[in-house]
Design a protein around this motif. Structure first.
Motif, mmCIF file in Angstrom:
data_model
loop_
_atom_site.group_PDB
_atom_site.id
_atom_site.type_symbol
_atom_site.label_atom_id
_atom_site.label_comp_id
_atom_site.label_asym_id
_atom_site.label_seq_id
_atom_site.Cartn_x
_atom_site.Cartn_y
_atom_site.Cartn_z
ATOM 1 N N GLU A 32 -26.126 -18.178 26.412
ATOM 2 C CA GLU A 32 -24.822 -18.742 26.776
ATOM 3 C C GLU A 32 -24.961 -20.175 27.270
ATOM 4 O O GLU A 32 -24.190 -21.059 26.885
ATOM 5 N N LEU A 35 -25.781 -22.552 24.364
ATOM 6 C CA LEU A 35 -24.621 -22.741 23.498
ATOM 7 C C LEU A 35 -23.585 -23.648 24.161
ATOM 8 O O LEU A 35 -23.084 -24.592 23.558
ATOM 9 N N LEU A 47 -14.656 -22.731 20.147
ATOM 10 C CA LEU A 47 -15.111 -22.114 18.905
ATOM 11 C C LEU A 47 -14.221 -20.911 18.607
ATOM 12 O O LEU A 47 -13.808 -20.211 19.540
ATOM 13 N N LEU A 49 -14.159 -17.718 18.235
ATOM 14 C CA LEU A 49 -14.969 -16.510 18.373
ATOM 15 C C LEU A 49 -14.159 -15.245 18.654
ATOM 16 O O LEU A 49 -14.677 -14.140 18.526
ATOM 17 N N PRO A 59 -17.909 -19.484 25.408
ATOM 18 C CA PRO A 59 -18.476 -18.383 24.624
ATOM 19 C C PRO A 59 -19.467 -17.536 25.425
ATOM 20 O O PRO A 59 -20.261 -18.055 26.191
ATOM 21 N N THR A 61 -22.433 -14.345 25.178
ATOM 22 C CA THR A 61 -23.431 -13.852 24.232
ATOM 23 C C THR A 61 -22.857 -12.718 23.394
ATOM 24 O O THR A 61 -23.143 -12.622 22.197
ATOM 25 N N VAL A 64 -21.094 -14.067 20.460
ATOM 26 C CA VAL A 64 -22.042 -14.589 19.466
ATOM 27 C C VAL A 64 -22.655 -13.429 18.685
ATOM 28 O O VAL A 64 -22.718 -13.461 17.452
ATOM 29 N N GLN A 67 -20.525 -12.030 15.945
ATOM 30 C CA GLN A 67 -20.451 -12.834 14.719
ATOM 31 C C GLN A 67 -21.568 -12.486 13.739
ATOM 32 O O GLN A 67 -21.440 -12.695 12.539
ATOM 33 N N GLN A 94 -20.987 -18.924 11.549
ATOM 34 C CA GLN A 94 -22.355 -18.463 11.798
ATOM 35 C C GLN A 94 -23.338 -19.626 11.684
ATOM 36 O O GLN A 94 -24.241 -19.772 12.514
ATOM 37 N N GLN A 96 -22.653 -22.770 12.149
ATOM 38 C CA GLN A 96 -22.419 -23.656 13.286
ATOM 39 C C GLN A 96 -23.079 -23.107 14.545
ATOM 40 O O GLN A 96 -23.709 -23.857 15.302
ATOM 41 N N LEU A 97 -22.964 -21.808 14.768
ATOM 42 C CA LEU A 97 -23.598 -21.197 15.945
ATOM 43 C C LEU A 97 -25.109 -21.353 15.887
ATOM 44 O O LEU A 97 -25.748 -21.704 16.890
#
Length: 114
Positions: A32, A35, A47, A49, A59, A61, A64, A67, A94, A96-97
């Motif tokens: 976290e 990010l 984002l 999400l 965001p 975890t 994330v 995703q 995905q 981008q993350l």
């Protein structure tokens, strides 16, 4: 009928389980943090999400992980010999993350699995 017994856990096992929980939580916090810092560095305010692509400004975890929950990679083998790997098609989000977390997309798409 065979007898079943409850599992007994001694003090040393409890310490091990707690240690594993602490390590898992630490990893979540680090993901976290990384990010959110990457978002700040690149001036990304949010984002998509949440469900229905709604914006998320902080965001977690869990978001994330969601995703990537359906990402699958398959191998075709015949008589123990690798013939082809079917790599997943990563979405823009995905990718981008992964980029924000400095994880190469090749972690999901390169070479045969061992």
């Amino acid at each position: 009928m065979t007898g079943t017994r409850p599992v007994t856990v001694g003090p040393s096992e409890v310490v091990v389980l707690i240690t594993c929980q602490v390590i898992a939580q630490l990893i979540n916090c680090l993901i976290e943090r990384e990010l959110r810092q990457a978002m700040a560095r690149r001036e990304i305010r949010e984002l998509p999400l949440y469900h229905e692509q709604r914006a998320c400004t902080a965001p977690t975890t869990a978001r994330v992980y969601e995703q990537f929950a359906s990402v699958q990679r398959h191998q075709l083998t015949s008589q123990g010999q690798h013939l082809k790997t079917f790599d997943p098609k990563l979405t823009e989000l995905q990718q981008q993350l992964l980029n924000l977390l400095d994880v190469p997309a090749s972690a999901y798409t390169s070479g045969p699995l061992n």
